[in-house]
Design an enzyme around this catalytic site. Sequence first.
Site, PDB file in Angstrom:
ATOM      1  CG  LEU A  33      -1.968  -1.171   1.221  1.00  0.00           C
ATOM      2  CD1 LEU A  33      -2.734  -1.192   2.554  1.00  0.00           C
ATOM      3  CD2 LEU A  33      -2.957  -1.106   0.061  1.00  0.00           C
ATOM      4  CB  SER A 124       8.363  -0.011 -18.226  1.00  0.00           C
ATOM      5  OG  SER A 124       8.347   1.284 -18.777  1.00  0.00           O
ATOM      6  CE1 TYR A 148       9.493   1.923 -12.988  1.00  0.00           C
ATOM      7  CE2 TYR A 148       9.969   3.209 -14.962  1.00  0.00           C
ATOM      8  CZ  TYR A 148       9.182   2.301 -14.291  1.00  0.00           C
ATOM      9  OH  TYR A 148       8.099   1.761 -14.923  1.00  0.00           O
ATOM     10  CE  LYS A 152       8.832  -1.733 -13.670  1.00  0.00           C
ATOM     11  NZ  LYS A 152       7.957  -2.671 -12.967  1.00  0.00           N
ATOM     12  CE1 TYR A 176       2.235  -4.290 -18.216  1.00  0.00           C
ATOM     13  CE2 TYR A 176       2.694  -2.701 -16.491  1.00  0.00           C
ATOM     14  CZ  TYR A 176       2.322  -3.965 -16.870  1.00  0.00           C
ATOM     15  OH  TYR A 176       2.025  -4.892 -15.909  1.00  0.00           O
ATOM     16  CG  ASN A 197       5.645  12.089 -11.088  1.00  0.00           C
ATOM     17  OD1 ASN A 197       6.070  13.198 -10.785  1.00  0.00           O
ATOM     18  ND2 ASN A 197       5.769  11.029 -10.303  1.00  0.00           N
ATOM     19  NE  ARG A 230       6.530   9.626 -23.818  1.00  0.00           N
ATOM     20  CZ  ARG A 230       7.338  10.521 -24.391  1.00  0.00           C
ATOM     21  NH1 ARG A 230       7.243  10.779 -25.694  1.00  0.00           N
ATOM     22  NH2 ARG A 230       8.246  11.159 -23.681  1.00  0.00           N
ATOM     23  NE  ARG A 291       8.676  14.177 -17.761  1.00  0.00           N
ATOM     24  CZ  ARG A 291       7.575  13.485 -17.560  1.00  0.00           C
ATOM     25  NH1 ARG A 291       6.821  13.726 -16.498  1.00  0.00           N
ATOM     26  NH2 ARG A 291       7.197  12.557 -18.413  1.00  0.00           N
ATOM     27  CG  ASP A 294       9.842  13.574 -20.995  1.00  0.00           C
ATOM     28  OD1 ASP A 294       9.914  12.575 -20.251  1.00  0.00           O
ATOM     29  OD2 ASP A 294       8.979  14.465 -20.857  1.00  0.00           O
TER      30      ASP A 294
HETATM   31  C1  UD1 Z   1       6.587   7.954 -17.714  1.00  0.00           C
HETATM   32  C2  UD1 Z   1       7.961   7.523 -17.318  1.00  0.00           C
HETATM   33  C3  UD1 Z   1       8.141   6.081 -17.725  1.00  0.00           C
HETATM   34  C4  UD1 Z   1       7.095   5.232 -17.037  1.00  0.00           C
HETATM   35  C5  UD1 Z   1       5.711   5.757 -17.380  1.00  0.00           C
HETATM   36  C6  UD1 Z   1       4.718   5.038 -16.505  1.00  0.00           C
HETATM   37  C7  UD1 Z   1       9.362   9.546 -17.350  1.00  0.00           C
HETATM   38  C8  UD1 Z   1      10.470  10.266 -18.045  1.00  0.00           C
HETATM   39  N1  UD1 Z   1       8.958   8.387 -17.932  1.00  0.00           N
HETATM   40  O1  UD1 Z   1       6.454   7.868 -19.135  1.00  0.00           O
HETATM   41  O2  UD1 Z   1       9.425   5.633 -17.411  1.00  0.00           O
HETATM   42  O3  UD1 Z   1       7.225   3.891 -17.424  1.00  0.00           O
HETATM   43  O4  UD1 Z   1       5.619   7.158 -17.096  1.00  0.00           O
HETATM   44  O5  UD1 Z   1       3.452   5.568 -16.639  1.00  0.00           O
HETATM   45  O6  UD1 Z   1       8.862   9.962 -16.323  1.00  0.00           O
HETATM   46  N2  UD1 Z   1       3.887  15.648 -20.207  1.00  0.00           N
HETATM   47  C9  UD1 Z   1       3.591  16.985 -20.195  1.00  0.00           C
HETATM   48  N3  UD1 Z   1       3.170  17.544 -19.014  1.00  0.00           N
HETATM   49  C10 UD1 Z   1       3.024  16.817 -17.866  1.00  0.00           C
HETATM   50  C11 UD1 Z   1       3.323  15.443 -17.897  1.00  0.00           C
HETATM   51  C12 UD1 Z   1       3.763  14.878 -19.089  1.00  0.00           C
HETATM   52  O7  UD1 Z   1       3.710  17.681 -21.206  1.00  0.00           O
HETATM   53  O8  UD1 Z   1       2.645  17.389 -16.832  1.00  0.00           O
HETATM   54  C13 UD1 Z   1       4.290  15.015 -21.493  1.00  0.00           C
HETATM   55  C14 UD1 Z   1       5.643  14.312 -21.450  1.00  0.00           C
HETATM   56  O9  UD1 Z   1       6.672  15.184 -21.831  1.00  0.00           O
HETATM   57  C15 UD1 Z   1       5.406  13.199 -22.489  1.00  0.00           C
HETATM   58  C16 UD1 Z   1       3.933  12.854 -22.344  1.00  0.00           C
HETATM   59  O10 UD1 Z   1       3.338  14.010 -21.747  1.00  0.00           O
HETATM   60  O11 UD1 Z   1       5.620  13.670 -23.792  1.00  0.00           O
HETATM   61  C17 UD1 Z   1       3.651  11.650 -21.468  1.00  0.00           C
HETATM   62  O12 UD1 Z   1       4.287  11.831 -20.207  1.00  0.00           O
HETATM   63  P1  UD1 Z   1       4.010  10.842 -18.976  1.00  0.00           P
HETATM   64  O13 UD1 Z   1       2.556  10.632 -18.820  1.00  0.00           O
HETATM   65  O14 UD1 Z   1       4.760  11.347 -17.787  1.00  0.00           O
HETATM   66  O15 UD1 Z   1       4.620   9.466 -19.476  1.00  0.00           O
HETATM   67  P2  UD1 Z   1       6.116   9.121 -19.980  1.00  0.00           P
HETATM   68  O16 UD1 Z   1       7.068  10.207 -19.649  1.00  0.00           O
HETATM   69  O17 UD1 Z   1       6.028   8.717 -21.406  1.00  0.00           O
END
Ligand code: UD1
Length: 332
Positions: A33, A124, A148, A152, A176, A197, A230, A291, A294
């Site tokens: 949890l 992942s 992290y 994996k 995933y 996040n 993505r 970020r 990314d």
């Molecule tokens: C993230 C993790 C990845 C993990 C996955 C699990 C990072 C760098 N990668 O993937 O290792 O397996 O989550 O769910 O953290 N974005 C924004 N604003 C935000 C948040 C995200 O613009 O507030 C953008 C990011 O730059 C990216 C996309 O949205 O282009 C997706 O981001 P996010 O949902 O955090 O996933 P990943 O970064 O792909």
Amino acid sequence: MKILVTGGTGFIGSHTSIELVNDGHNVVIVDNLCNSNIDTLDRIRKITGIKVKFYDVDLTNYKDLESVFIENKFDAVIHLAGVKAVNESVQRPLKYFMNNLNGTVNLLTIMEKYSVKRLVFSSSATVYGKMNDLPLKEDSTLDVTNPYGRTKLMIEEMLEDIFNSSPNWGIASLRYFNPIGAHSSGLNGEIPRGIPNNIMPYITQVAVGKLDMLSVYGNDYPTHDGSGIRDYIHVEDLAKGHILALEKVLKNNLYEVYNLGTGKGYSVFELISMFEKTTGIEIPYKIVDRRDGDVAACYADSTKAFKDLGWKAEKNLRDMCIDAWKWQNNIG
Ligand code: UD1
């Protein structure tokens, strides 16, 4: 079949548990949890009508975990328990090594001791290197940039070593892509601790008025609109992938890796606009710097999962937005 789900109260684990119960399996959940809520068990019961057995156990506690195996004779394990925040893993790598690696070594040691040699592991797409051609295939180059991701990848390698040393195991690692959405009933979904996040919970919290505005991390990527692309996948589709992978490992001795994605990439701007269109709610945003860590674009070739498991994502980005929003409305 009696199936142990580690991390079963988490976002993906709870949806996987629901699918397992709906498929007639006897599910036992182990979770500490640390990033989920005990109320998830009620939600699983509401959706399935079944109260699943639960142990509040940390995988790093060998004795506690072993007692779960003494009390239950499992046919297989779906292993999702682990910590998963990329940034935190850079700050606190040992937390990641202790939880993810030690926890998994304990689990595998106990599985071997009790002859439970059927496993589906939650990996992942983060294990893929940045320089690959798209879409990513299971044999694309692997490379990780943070602790992290390293856990994996290391676990995948451990699992392959175990299979090679003793080929009477059946193991599938599922890579995933970006799981979002929620249960289509609106009764189960992700509950991020603190400020999310990941993008989808951030968007839904902006939509509901919990957060002011979304920060878009960069509009200068070499993509068609400059924002990151993505492969978003509905968590219910992902959960179904676990059931099909489980069927595979129950019947076969093997070690295999499978991508679970839709094969279609969407940019941040496309996601925002799909969310706005389906909900009628405007998402205010500002462009900020990229970020760290990314990549510009990431999407899957999931042909292998289709050929070997008969799995294909059924839901589209619109469904993901509708269900994520339904869930956010439910929790407020
Ligand atoms: C993230 C993790 C990845 C993990 C996955 C699990 C990072 C760098 N990668 O993937 O290792 O397996 O989550 O769910 O953290 N974005 C924004 N604003 C935000 C948040 C995200 O613009 O507030 C953008 C990011 O730059 C990216 C996309 O949205 O282009 C997706 O981001 P996010 O949902 O955090 O996933 P990943 O970064 O792909």
